[in-house]
Each structure stands twice: as C-alpha cells, then as structure tokens.
Design a protein around this motif. Structure first.
Motif, PDB file in Angstrom:
ATOM      1  N   ARG A  75      35.000  39.911  55.384  1.00  0.00           N
ATOM      2  CA  ARG A  75      33.727  39.508  55.990  1.00  0.00           C
ATOM      3  C   ARG A  75      32.599  39.941  55.071  1.00  0.00           C
ATOM      4  O   ARG A  75      32.533  41.089  54.654  1.00  0.00           O
ATOM      5  CB  ARG A  75      33.601  40.172  57.360  1.00  0.00           C
ATOM      6  N   TRP A  95      33.123  34.971  57.321  1.00  0.00           N
ATOM      7  CA  TRP A  95      34.463  35.185  56.790  1.00  0.00           C
ATOM      8  C   TRP A  95      34.616  34.444  55.471  1.00  0.00           C
ATOM      9  O   TRP A  95      34.226  33.286  55.340  1.00  0.00           O
ATOM     10  CB  TRP A  95      35.522  34.717  57.780  1.00  0.00           C
ATOM     11  N   CYS A 152      45.133  31.860  59.208  1.00  0.00           N
ATOM     12  CA  CYS A 152      44.869  32.047  60.637  1.00  0.00           C
ATOM     13  C   CYS A 152      45.946  32.888  61.315  1.00  0.00           C
ATOM     14  O   CYS A 152      45.655  33.609  62.266  1.00  0.00           O
ATOM     15  CB  CYS A 152      44.733  30.695  61.323  1.00  0.00           C
ATOM     16  N   HIS A 186      45.034  36.448  60.038  1.00  0.00           N
ATOM     17  CA  HIS A 186      43.686  36.845  60.456  1.00  0.00           C
ATOM     18  C   HIS A 186      43.197  35.881  61.545  1.00  0.00           C
ATOM     19  O   HIS A 186      42.372  35.008  61.274  1.00  0.00           O
ATOM     20  CB  HIS A 186      42.721  36.807  59.259  1.00  0.00           C
ATOM     21  N   PRO A 187      43.657  36.034  62.774  1.00  0.00           N
ATOM     22  CA  PRO A 187      43.275  35.091  63.830  1.00  0.00           C
ATOM     23  C   PRO A 187      41.768  35.039  64.094  1.00  0.00           C
ATOM     24  O   PRO A 187      41.267  34.047  64.611  1.00  0.00           O
ATOM     25  CB  PRO A 187      44.025  35.593  65.065  1.00  0.00           C
ATOM     26  N   GLN A 188      41.043  36.082  63.706  1.00  0.00           N
ATOM     27  CA  GLN A 188      39.597  36.103  63.953  1.00  0.00           C
ATOM     28  C   GLN A 188      38.850  35.033  63.160  1.00  0.00           C
ATOM     29  O   GLN A 188      37.747  34.649  63.545  1.00  0.00           O
ATOM     30  CB  GLN A 188      39.022  37.504  63.676  1.00  0.00           C
ATOM     31  N   VAL A 189      39.429  34.506  62.073  1.00  0.00           N
ATOM     32  CA  VAL A 189      38.722  33.484  61.298  1.00  0.00           C
ATOM     33  C   VAL A 189      38.703  32.143  62.015  1.00  0.00           C
ATOM     34  O   VAL A 189      37.863  31.299  61.714  1.00  0.00           O
ATOM     35  CB  VAL A 189      39.292  33.316  59.871  1.00  0.00           C
ATOM     36  N   THR A 190      39.591  31.949  62.991  1.00  0.00           N
ATOM     37  CA  THR A 190      39.601  30.670  63.707  1.00  0.00           C
ATOM     38  C   THR A 190      38.302  30.453  64.469  1.00  0.00           C
ATOM     39  O   THR A 190      37.873  29.322  64.635  1.00  0.00           O
ATOM     40  CB  THR A 190      40.801  30.576  64.674  1.00  0.00           C
ATOM     41  N   GLN A 191      37.682  31.537  64.894  1.00  0.00           N
ATOM     42  CA  GLN A 191      36.398  31.411  65.599  1.00  0.00           C
ATOM     43  C   GLN A 191      35.344  30.810  64.670  1.00  0.00           C
ATOM     44  O   GLN A 191      34.587  29.943  65.077  1.00  0.00           O
ATOM     45  CB  GLN A 191      35.936  32.782  66.099  1.00  0.00           C
ATOM     46  N   GLN A 192      35.336  31.242  63.415  1.00  0.00           N
ATOM     47  CA  GLN A 192      34.372  30.688  62.456  1.00  0.00           C
ATOM     48  C   GLN A 192      34.709  29.242  62.135  1.00  0.00           C
ATOM     49  O   GLN A 192      33.822  28.421  61.935  1.00  0.00           O
ATOM     50  CB  GLN A 192      34.342  31.527  61.175  1.00  0.00           C
TER      51      GLN A 192
END
Length: 159
Positions: free
Chosen positions: A79, A84, A145, A148-154
């Motif tokens: 980040r 991201w 993804c 790092h599943p958090q990048v799917t939000q971006q």
C-alpha cells in the motif's frame, strides 16, 4: 544485426514491465477480457476453424491460468498513499520466462494430438498467444487476490 538489437530491446522492455510497479485497477480485469474477445473474434474468421482448433485455443488459456496464479502469488503487493500497488518479483519473472518454452511445447505438442483443420500460421499465428496471455494475466490477478484479498476492494471501487 538489427534483428538482434530489436529482439534484445523487446526482451528488455518485457523484463522491465514484469518487474515494474503498477497500481491495482480495473484495467487488470479488463485487459484479459479484451484479449479473449479479440482472440475469439480473430479465431472465428479462420477458415477451417473446427472444434479441435477451439479446443487448442481454450487449452492455451487454461494452461496459462495456473502459471498466472503462481506469478500472482509471487507478486509483491503493498500500500502506497492509500492505494494498493503491485511489483513483480525476480522469481515471478523466472516463472514467466520458464513458462514460455513450456507453453510453446504444450501448444505444438497438443497440435499433433488434437486434430484440427484450423491453421494458426501467418496472420493467425498470434491468436493462440492471445488466449495464453489472457489466461496468464487473469491467473495473475486471481493469484494476487488469493494472497491479498484486501486488493479486491480497490478493484471493485476503482474506475
């Protein structure tokens, strides 16, 4: 001599792109879709295209997908400024480079096993590579993804 310089320049640019830093964006989803749509469009214009030809193309994408997942897992994700970013790794570059002869071998090997009247030569020579590259790029995104599943939000929020 000029051809050697051009090949070296292309290799340099591809290596630089593989190791470069990029923002996570919807383009990561759109690019493989564009490659597939264009590949399907080009393949549908081949005279003699049959089920064997389509199977070869789809297998190219399917073979590329796990290679892309592996690359995605090896991709550095961080980040920066609330956004991201991804950065290729040397090991990911090695996977990509080593996958080239594997993909070629499978593509040409399968062409002897799966009968088809479709000809992927001349102007049509790039069509199997469109499918393989689409599989790799989509697999890379899935690998990123997964790790790092958090990048799917971006990905879903970016325009």
């Amino acid at each position: 001599m000029m051809q050697i310089l051009i090949v070296l320049a292309v290799i340099f640019l591809m290596v630089r792109r593989q190791l470069g830093t990029r923002t996570v964006s919807r383009r990561m989803v759109i690019l493989p879709l564009i490659l597939l749509v264009y590949g399907f469009y080009m393949a549908s214009s081949i005279s003699g295209m049959d089920a064997g030809g389509w199977l070869l193309l789809i297998l190219g994408a399917v073979i590329g997908f796990p290679i892309g997942i592996w690359q995605g897992i090896l991709t550095k994700v961080f980040r920066e400024g609330g956004v991201w970013m991804t950065k290729g790794s040397p090991i990911g570059l090695a996977v990509w480079l080593l996958s080239i002869p594997v993909r070629y071998g499978l593509r040409f090997g399968l062409a002897y096993v799966i009968p088809t009247h479709a000809s992927f030569t001349g102007g049509n020579a790039s069509i199997p590579f469109l499918f393989a590259i689409a599989g790799i790029v989509l697999g890379r995104l899935v690998g990123i993804c997964m790790k790092h599943p958090q990048v799917t939000q971006q990905l879903t929020a970016s325009a």
